[in-house]
Write an enzyme that holds these catalytic residues in place. Sequence first.
Site, short mmCIF file in Angstrom:
data_model
loop_
_atom_site.label_atom_id
_atom_site.label_comp_id
_atom_site.label_asym_id
_atom_site.label_seq_id
_atom_site.Cartn_x
_atom_site.Cartn_y
_atom_site.Cartn_z
N LYS A 172 0.82 -1.21 0.00
CA LYS A 172 0.00 0.00 0.00
C LYS A 172 0.85 1.27 0.00
O LYS A 172 0.36 2.34 -0.35
CB LYS A 172 -0.96 0.02 1.20
CG LYS A 172 -0.31 0.12 2.56
CD LYS A 172 -1.36 0.05 3.67
CE LYS A 172 -0.72 0.11 5.05
NZ LYS A 172 -0.09 1.39 5.34
N ASP A 173 2.14 1.15 0.36
CA ASP A 173 3.03 2.31 0.35
C ASP A 173 3.62 2.60 -1.03
O ASP A 173 4.19 3.67 -1.25
CB ASP A 173 4.19 2.10 1.34
CG ASP A 173 3.74 2.10 2.79
OD1 ASP A 173 2.68 2.70 3.08
OD2 ASP A 173 4.42 1.48 3.62
N ARG A 198 -8.31 8.36 3.70
CA ARG A 198 -9.34 7.38 3.39
C ARG A 198 -10.16 7.03 4.63
O ARG A 198 -11.40 7.04 4.61
CB ARG A 198 -8.68 6.12 2.81
CG ARG A 198 -9.61 4.91 2.67
CD ARG A 198 -8.81 3.68 2.24
NE ARG A 198 -7.75 3.36 3.18
CZ ARG A 198 -7.91 2.65 4.29
NH1 ARG A 198 -9.12 2.21 4.63
NH2 ARG A 198 -6.90 2.39 5.09
N ARG A 199 -9.47 6.73 5.72
CA ARG A 199 -10.17 6.40 6.96
C ARG A 199 -10.90 7.63 7.52
O ARG A 199 -12.02 7.53 8.00
CB ARG A 199 -9.18 5.86 8.00
CG ARG A 199 -8.57 4.52 7.62
CD ARG A 199 -7.48 4.12 8.59
NE ARG A 199 -6.87 2.84 8.25
CZ ARG A 199 -5.57 2.57 8.35
NH1 ARG A 199 -4.74 3.53 8.78
NH2 ARG A 199 -5.09 1.39 8.04
N ARG A 236 0.73 10.28 13.90
CA ARG A 236 1.86 9.80 13.11
C ARG A 236 2.75 8.91 13.96
O ARG A 236 2.64 8.84 15.17
CB ARG A 236 2.67 10.99 12.58
CG ARG A 236 1.96 11.85 11.54
CD ARG A 236 1.77 11.13 10.22
NE ARG A 236 2.99 10.44 9.80
CZ ARG A 236 4.03 11.05 9.23
NH1 ARG A 236 4.00 12.35 9.01
NH2 ARG A 236 5.10 10.34 8.88
N ARG A 261 2.28 4.75 17.93
CA ARG A 261 0.84 5.04 17.95
C ARG A 261 0.14 4.35 19.13
O ARG A 261 -0.72 4.94 19.78
CB ARG A 261 0.19 4.59 16.63
CG ARG A 261 0.69 5.37 15.43
CD ARG A 261 -0.06 4.99 14.18
NE ARG A 261 0.64 5.45 12.99
CZ ARG A 261 0.11 5.51 11.78
NH1 ARG A 261 -1.14 5.12 11.60
NH2 ARG A 261 0.80 5.92 10.75
N CYS A 275 -2.18 9.02 -1.48
CA CYS A 275 -2.42 9.48 -0.11
C CYS A 275 -3.04 10.88 -0.11
O CYS A 275 -3.42 11.38 0.94
CB CYS A 275 -1.13 9.48 0.70
SG CYS A 275 0.09 10.68 0.14
#
Length: 412
Positions: free
Chosen positions: A86-87, A137-138, A155, A161, A250
């Site tokens: 996904k990156d 997106r979230r 971040r 996190r 992103c």
Amino acid sequence: MDSEGKNVIRVGSRKSELALIQTNFVIDSLKKLYPDKEFTIVTMTTLGDRILDVSLPKIGEKSLFTKDLEDALRNDTVDFVVHSLKDLPTSLPDGLAIGAVFEREDPRDALVLREGVKDCTLASLPTGSVIGTSSLRRTAQLRGSFPHLSVVDVRGNLNTRLRKLDAPSGEYSALLLAHAGLQRMGWAHRVSRILSCSEMMYAVGQGALAVECRADNQQVLDMLAPFNHPETYCRILAERSFLKTLGGGCSAPVGVSTKLSPLAANFQLTITGGVWSLDGLTKVDHTMAQTFAQIKQTHKHKLSPTDEGSNKKIKVGDEESDENSKLDEKTDETDNSIQKVDNLSSPKTIELDKKSRTFCGLTENPNIPIDVIIKCDNLGRDLANELISKGALEVMKVTQDFIRSSVVNKSS
């Protein structure tokens, strides 16, 4: 020093604990098939790791977590690098390609709640509860479906996190994180709930590991080919083709959901794509499906590792397929927009892809018939074009303009 033709393979990786776990998993898988090879890890810190006080979209760099690793590849400092797929942008630098995508883990998002609200759902969390995420997106999907919650950028790597969530200050009530990452870290016990695709579409490529290398390094490409998982490849190629056609990343709230299902005499790949406004109030989505007579070469390819899929590390269980089956049933009942697409390949597409032999950065998978690869590529493209016809680009532009104006205002 060029290690091609030698037994020492240099592997690039980010320094985070999760990145190293993923890199070592890939190395361990390769060692089983190539016990004579020696693998050495070269770690580095990427731009996304170094800048932690700015939200990801506002940094303005498309390859936040990959550019430094790709520079090492192009400079011949390493032979391949391991990424969370996904990156990886849908267009890779010249001369680089994705040599393999390993079998995908659960691509869905997970809700991680702090002590004191463990029994809550997103809907039942108290008004004003702070949800931490660095994903547009979230953020958009949360704001659209759960307006009583406050979404705040968070971040740092997974360890950082979770420390913020557990801090005595109690700033965050919950985090939204990729389920696959938590599993790989051995933190499945922290997951309060796995979000269904009807609640939260996931990121393109989420849950899959990609190995990137130089496109002309045939030794590495041949070494990686047995681990290019056919089912995963079909799904993520459709997803990446969808995102590439939209021009997202992103910098826009874009989500997908894919499912590859065996039918009576063939297979069906279903993909749902969505684009949201930043406040989540505007949503453009659509579903398409494509059928295949087969998705694997009919003969046992000389590069296939085993029939048992020995490169799978973490057993996810049947929850993903169960949830997606429910979503498909719901879609069939309530959304007449689902469209089955056959014979998608066009002469122009075939000619271009035969010349490049890459598809959205993915090398041609020798375990899959070429017509299947082309249909997956075209399926994602057709889905994106359907969303574009419904106004998706206009919705995305508003978000991108807002982000750009925020960056300008902050710097002035």
